[in-house]
Scaffold this active site. Structure first.
Site, PDB file in Angstrom:
ATOM      1  N   HIS A   1      21.830  42.274  46.144  1.00 49.32           N
ATOM      2  CA  HIS A   1      22.270  42.582  47.508  1.00 49.32           C
ATOM      3  C   HIS A   1      23.486  41.743  47.951  1.00 49.32           C
ATOM      4  O   HIS A   1      23.357  40.541  48.157  1.00 49.32           O
ATOM      5  CB  HIS A   1      21.090  42.327  48.465  1.00 49.32           C
ATOM      6  CG  HIS A   1      21.254  42.926  49.828  1.00 49.32           C
ATOM      7  ND1 HIS A   1      20.239  42.936  50.756  1.00 49.32           N
ATOM      8  CD2 HIS A   1      22.299  43.555  50.429  1.00 49.32           C
ATOM      9  CE1 HIS A   1      20.667  43.518  51.858  1.00 49.32           C
ATOM     10  NE2 HIS A   1      21.921  43.895  51.698  1.00 49.32           N
TER      11      HIS A   1
ATOM     12  N   TYR B   1      16.303  42.948  55.619  1.00 46.97           N
ATOM     13  CA  TYR B   1      16.270  43.701  56.882  1.00 46.97           C
ATOM     14  C   TYR B   1      15.036  43.319  57.704  1.00 46.97           C
ATOM     15  O   TYR B   1      13.907  43.672  57.361  1.00 46.97           O
ATOM     16  CB  TYR B   1      16.260  45.210  56.620  1.00 46.97           C
ATOM     17  CG  TYR B   1      17.442  45.693  55.806  1.00 46.97           C
ATOM     18  CD1 TYR B   1      18.699  45.100  55.909  1.00 46.97           C
ATOM     19  CD2 TYR B   1      17.311  46.762  54.927  1.00 46.97           C
ATOM     20  CE1 TYR B   1      19.775  45.537  55.158  1.00 46.97           C
ATOM     21  CE2 TYR B   1      18.390  47.215  54.171  1.00 46.97           C
ATOM     22  CZ  TYR B   1      19.612  46.592  54.292  1.00 46.97           C
ATOM     23  OH  TYR B   1      20.675  47.033  53.548  1.00 46.97           O
TER      24      TYR B   1
HETATM   25  P1  NAD Z   1      24.920  53.538  59.754  1.00 52.39           P
HETATM   26  O1  NAD Z   1      26.375  53.756  59.716  1.00 52.39           O
HETATM   27  O2  NAD Z   1      24.052  54.480  59.016  1.00 52.39           O
HETATM   28  O3  NAD Z   1      24.505  53.431  61.301  1.00 52.39           O
HETATM   29  C1  NAD Z   1      23.181  53.177  61.675  1.00 52.39           C
HETATM   30  C2  NAD Z   1      23.069  53.146  63.176  1.00 52.39           C
HETATM   31  O4  NAD Z   1      23.320  54.449  63.694  1.00 52.39           O
HETATM   32  C3  NAD Z   1      21.657  52.779  63.634  1.00 52.39           C
HETATM   33  O5  NAD Z   1      21.739  52.070  64.848  1.00 52.39           O
HETATM   34  C4  NAD Z   1      21.011  54.132  63.858  1.00 52.39           C
HETATM   35  O6  NAD Z   1      19.930  54.044  64.750  1.00 52.39           O
HETATM   36  C5  NAD Z   1      22.181  54.928  64.417  1.00 52.39           C
HETATM   37  N1  NAD Z   1      22.061  56.388  64.196  1.00 52.39           N
HETATM   38  C6  NAD Z   1      21.703  57.045  63.071  1.00 52.39           C
HETATM   39  N2  NAD Z   1      21.717  58.378  63.274  1.00 52.39           N
HETATM   40  C7  NAD Z   1      22.106  58.574  64.567  1.00 52.39           C
HETATM   41  C8  NAD Z   1      22.314  59.728  65.366  1.00 52.39           C
HETATM   42  N3  NAD Z   1      22.143  60.946  64.883  1.00 52.39           N
HETATM   43  N4  NAD Z   1      22.711  59.545  66.641  1.00 52.39           N
HETATM   44  C9  NAD Z   1      22.906  58.305  67.155  1.00 52.39           C
HETATM   45  N5  NAD Z   1      22.733  57.162  66.451  1.00 52.39           N
HETATM   46  C10 NAD Z   1      22.332  57.301  65.166  1.00 52.39           C
HETATM   47  O7  NAD Z   1      24.676  52.038  59.229  1.00 52.39           O
HETATM   48  P2  NAD Z   1      23.517  51.323  58.404  1.00 52.39           P
HETATM   49  O8  NAD Z   1      22.173  51.613  58.952  1.00 52.39           O
HETATM   50  O9  NAD Z   1      23.926  49.914  58.298  1.00 52.39           O
HETATM   51  O10 NAD Z   1      23.643  51.943  56.954  1.00 52.39           O
HETATM   52  C11 NAD Z   1      22.711  52.856  56.439  1.00 52.39           C
HETATM   53  C12 NAD Z   1      21.779  52.221  55.425  1.00 52.39           C
HETATM   54  O11 NAD Z   1      22.493  51.873  54.244  1.00 52.39           O
HETATM   55  C13 NAD Z   1      21.109  50.914  55.877  1.00 52.39           C
HETATM   56  O12 NAD Z   1      19.998  51.182  56.690  1.00 52.39           O
HETATM   57  C14 NAD Z   1      20.772  50.294  54.551  1.00 52.39           C
HETATM   58  O13 NAD Z   1      19.608  50.899  54.019  1.00 52.39           O
HETATM   59  C15 NAD Z   1      21.979  50.685  53.689  1.00 52.39           C
HETATM   60  N6  NAD Z   1      23.059  49.645  53.686  1.00 52.39           N
HETATM   61  C16 NAD Z   1      23.110  48.786  52.646  1.00 52.39           C
HETATM   62  C17 NAD Z   1      24.085  47.785  52.623  1.00 52.39           C
HETATM   63  C18 NAD Z   1      24.116  46.826  51.474  1.00 52.39           C
HETATM   64  O14 NAD Z   1      23.340  46.968  50.536  1.00 52.39           O
HETATM   65  N7  NAD Z   1      24.975  45.836  51.493  1.00 52.39           N
HETATM   66  C19 NAD Z   1      25.010  47.683  53.654  1.00 52.39           C
HETATM   67  C20 NAD Z   1      24.956  48.601  54.686  1.00 52.39           C
HETATM   68  C21 NAD Z   1      23.975  49.579  54.692  1.00 52.39           C
END
Ligand code: NAD
Length: 316
Positions: free
Chosen positions: A121, A56
């Site tokens: 990952h 990230y």
């Molecule tokens: P998400 O579905 O959580 O969406 C994140 C997006 O939504 C960001 O742009 C954030 O700023 C926005 N957001 C969050 N809360 C909000 C609100 N209340 N109002 C408006 N916008 C809002 O997607 P993500 O961040 O990809 O997934 C969450 C976490 O999970 C990642 O940060 C990561 O740590 C993990 N993740 C891991 C993998 C993997 O290991 N392959 C894949 C995806 C995500």
């Protein structure tokens, strides 16, 4: 904030977990001060689980999270940190040598002596046989050395989880992290829960907002969903907005409502997002979900329900 047991690890993770990919400006630019304030605000509300990766922002997320956690000035045992190995800005490498180097770099970036969970990952991009025969045994050694406490794997397609879990001795993998499979548009993780339980692994779901599909600002340009999925989600967002409802709240609550899932990782990069998301949890506990709006959104999303996108190499 509710703490839920994570499989057989003995860890208790907050239902709302802090996804730190936005701290690496994975979506939109996030200033370091805002990121640090978001982490502090989350911790203040009882969020104890933080998830990052060297991928990230090319280690920026790890470095900023490390700074923010240090600034909390609380005992290390008060929070749980997961990071990952094998996926980097310049590609994938799950070899023993790279993974060993990776954890040392991550510990330095995070300013920590150990991480609670180290995930492989996005294993669908690599040879699963090498993951089983080389990467996981290396992680077991890192466990013995005290650099990590628990081992996890992450990925999009489910067949990579079953491939690995069916080939390693029981209790080798402690946790799996699935993403984009437990939200209003795609809830296929539900069918996998009995299997993961039978394997004794804790289940984390990530991306309850389907990586931005369920936000008013919309998904980032790199979002891999098809135009059909994107346009149905956009319509659902507009429908909620026209009713004066927040689709982010609805989508997050949908994921949080299933207590068989230990933590829902939502990506956050500002104090206001943390506040909204913590409030979504509190309201879910107090008032339950807005069933009327949920039914309307489910009807809109019906044509694309459980559709996903390809990820990684073909492991059939
Ligand atoms: P998400 O579905 O959580 O969406 C994140 C997006 O939504 C960001 O742009 C954030 O700023 C926005 N957001 C969050 N809360 C909000 C609100 N209340 N109002 C408006 N916008 C809002 O997607 P993500 O961040 O990809 O997934 C969450 C976490 O999970 C990642 O940060 C990561 O740590 C993990 N993740 C891991 C993998 C993997 O290991 N392959 C894949 C995806 C995500």
């Amino acid at each position: 904030m509710e703490l839920r047991p994570l499989g057989n690890t003995g860890l208790k993770v907050s239902a709302v977990g802090f996804g730190a990919s936005p701290l690496g400006s994975h979506y939109t630019p996030v200033a370091q001060d805002d990121a640090i304030a978001a982490v502090r605000e989350a911790f203040r509300h009882g969020v104890n689980f933080f998830d990052t990766s060297p991928y990230y922002g090319g280690t920026v997320s790890e470095k900023v999270l490390g700074k923010a956690l240090k600034a909390l000035q609380v005992p290390r045992s008060d929070y749980i940190v997961a990071t990952k190995c094998g996926r980097y800005e310049d590609g994938f490498d799950f070899s023993a040598e790279r993974v060993r180097k990776s954890i040392d770099e991550s510990l330095e970036n995070l300013q920590l002596d150990y991480v609670d969970i180290l995930h492989c990952h996005d294993i669908e991009f690599w040879s699963l046989d090498q993951i089983v025969s080389e990467t996981i045994p290396t992680l077991q050694k890192l466990k013995e050395e005290g650099k990590i406490r628990f081992i996890g794997i992450t990925g999009l397609p489910f067949n990579v989880f079953t491939y690995v879990l069916d080939r390693v001795p029981p209790r080798t993998i402690d946790v799996i992290l699935s993403y984009c499979h437990y939200s209003i548009n795609d809830s296929t993780l539900l069918d996998m829960l009995p299997y993961f339980k039978s394997k004794g692994v804790g289940v984390i779901t990530a991306s309850p907002l389907s990586m931005g599909l369920f936000t008013e600002q919309g998904p980032p340009e790199w979002h891999p969903a098809s135009p059909e999925i994107k346009s149905a989600c956009k319509f659902a967002v507009a429908h909620c907005k026209s009713k004066g409802k927040k689709i982010t709240k609805l989508a997050l609550q949908y994921s949080l409502a299933n207590k068989a899932i230990s933590s829902v990782l939502v990506g956050m990069g500002s104090v206001s997002e943390v506040e909204e998301n913590v409030t979504a949890f509190t309201e879910l506990e107090g008032l339950g979900m807005d069933q009327e709006t949920l039914s309307e959104v489910e009807a809109i999303l019906e044509p694309i329900k459980n559709l996903t996108w390809p990820s990684g190499v073909d492991h059939k």
